[in-house]
Design an enzyme around this catalytic site. Structure first.
Site, PDB file in Angstrom:
ATOM      1  N   SER A 160      -3.597   2.806  -0.951  1.00 11.02           N
ATOM      2  CA  SER A 160      -3.529   1.706  -1.899  1.00 11.02           C
ATOM      3  C   SER A 160      -2.101   1.526  -2.407  1.00 11.02           C
ATOM      4  CB  SER A 160      -4.530   1.956  -3.028  1.00 11.02           C
ATOM      5  OG  SER A 160      -4.746   0.790  -3.786  1.00 11.02           O
ATOM      6  N   ASP A 252     -13.023  -4.422   1.073  1.00 13.31           N
ATOM      7  CA  ASP A 252     -11.815  -4.178   0.288  1.00 13.31           C
ATOM      8  C   ASP A 252     -10.986  -5.453   0.251  1.00 13.31           C
ATOM      9  OD1 ASP A 252      -9.467  -3.316  -0.883  1.00 13.31           O
ATOM     10  OD2 ASP A 252      -9.049  -1.761   0.600  1.00 13.31           O
ATOM     11  N   HIS A 282     -12.885   0.131  -0.748  1.00 14.13           N
ATOM     12  CA  HIS A 282     -11.583   0.614  -1.213  1.00 14.13           C
ATOM     13  C   HIS A 282     -11.758   1.981  -1.879  1.00 14.13           C
ATOM     14  CE1 HIS A 282      -7.392  -0.033  -2.383  1.00 14.13           C
ATOM     15  NE2 HIS A 282      -7.691   0.559  -3.534  1.00 14.13           N
TER      16      HIS A 282
END
Length: 310
Positions: A160, A252, A282
């Site tokens: 991320s 995601d 995610h």
């Protein structure tokens, strides 16, 4: 579109029921530290089965940056090294929230992992985290012998926001003849596209919501900054960057920009591979106890890292 993994669907349903019974206040009114504690506690509880035969040593790198060095049982000296940056939107996340994930990577890849506890916004606005990521990576190259590491087999990685940091560092160092990265491991990375992608537009959660994305962006305060290009990678020249594995998840909002970045790397002549787990969400790498599919994906990623660092 694939169906959402059943275990994650069950988890999300439980969370939605709990939120309906006890509504949470908007992120904007919560102190960041409160959100950090909640995130850390939740993710630690969702990854209790990480490998135990990995030693962890806390240290300080590049003068003042906390870090943790993971060494799997039987690791050669010197070994390859993955310098890892945790996720959390540049605002939350720490060494503890991603401890199990780093242990899995170290054990599965058979290499040392240096997890970097870079400074977080808003207390430390952009580009503090990016400065720390670059400084820690430079330090690792310059102190490879002390770490028990082969400087010819050093990679950067992250998930991320940490994937953004890893990709940014890989671009910063691509023309440095003394510090040649072997690989970059980009796990559902935030690339900051110039135009809103379809997945950012269409997906509001699960896990990563539009509210959270806006909150992270506001607190980071990179938009309009003179060094904004270090985070907003869509316009940067990627030619000459280290080989990459880019992993995305089907549920995601960041999936389109991750896929697009892998395509940009490949178009520029970089050996880049993209893998998508269509049923996952995610942050799945730090929720391996929730679903066998997440644990299996984690093992596959570690194996790919091992092969890349041979």
């Amino acid at each position: 579109m694939a169906a959402l993994d059943a275990a994650f669907a069950s988890m999300i349903a439980e969370q939605e029921a709990a939120a309906k019974a006890n509504p949470l206040p908007p992120l904007d009114v919560l102190p960041p530290e409160m959100v950090r504690v909640g995130y850390r506690t939740q993710r630690q509880g969702q990854d209790q089965t990480a490998p135990k035969d990995v030693t962890a040593k806390d240290l300080t790198v590049a003068g003042a940056i906390p870090a943790r060095l993971y060494t799997p049982a039987g690791a050669a000296t010197p070994s390859a090294l993955l310098i890892y940056f945790h996720g959390g939107g540049f605002v939350i996340g720490d060494l503890e929230s991603h401890d199990g994930h780093c242990r899995r990577l170290a054990a599965g890849a058979g290499c040392r992992v240096l997890a970097v506890d870079y400074r977080l916004a808003p207390e430390h606005p952009f580009p503090a985290g990016h400065d720390d990521a670059l400084a820690a990576t430079t330090w690792a190259f310059d102190h490879a012998g002390e770490l028990g590491v082969d400087p010819a087999r050093i990679a950067v990685g992250g998930c991320s926001a940490g994937g953004n940091l890893a990709a940014s560092v890989a671009l910063d160092l691509k023309d440095d003849p003394k510090r040649r990265l072997k690989f970059q491991l980009l796990l559902y990375p935030g690339i900051w596209p110039q135009e809103e992608t379809a997945s950012r537009k269409d997906l509001d959660g699960p896990v990563l919501t539009k509210e959270a994305l806006a909150w992270f962006e506001k607190l980071l305060a990179a938009v309009g900054h003179p060094q904004a290009h270090r985070a907003m990678l869509a316009a940067r020249d990627v030619a000459g960057a280290a080989p990459a594995l880019v992993v995305t998840a089907g549920f995601d909002p960041l999936k389109d920009e991750g896929r697009g970045y892998a395509e940009r790397l490949a178009a520029a002549g970089v050996a880049a591979r993209h893998v998508e787990y269509p049923s996952l969400v995610h942050d799945f790498y730090v929720m391996c106890d929730v679903s066998p599919a997440a644990a299996a994906a984690s093992a596959e990623t570690a194996a790919a890292l091992k092969a890349a660092l041979q």
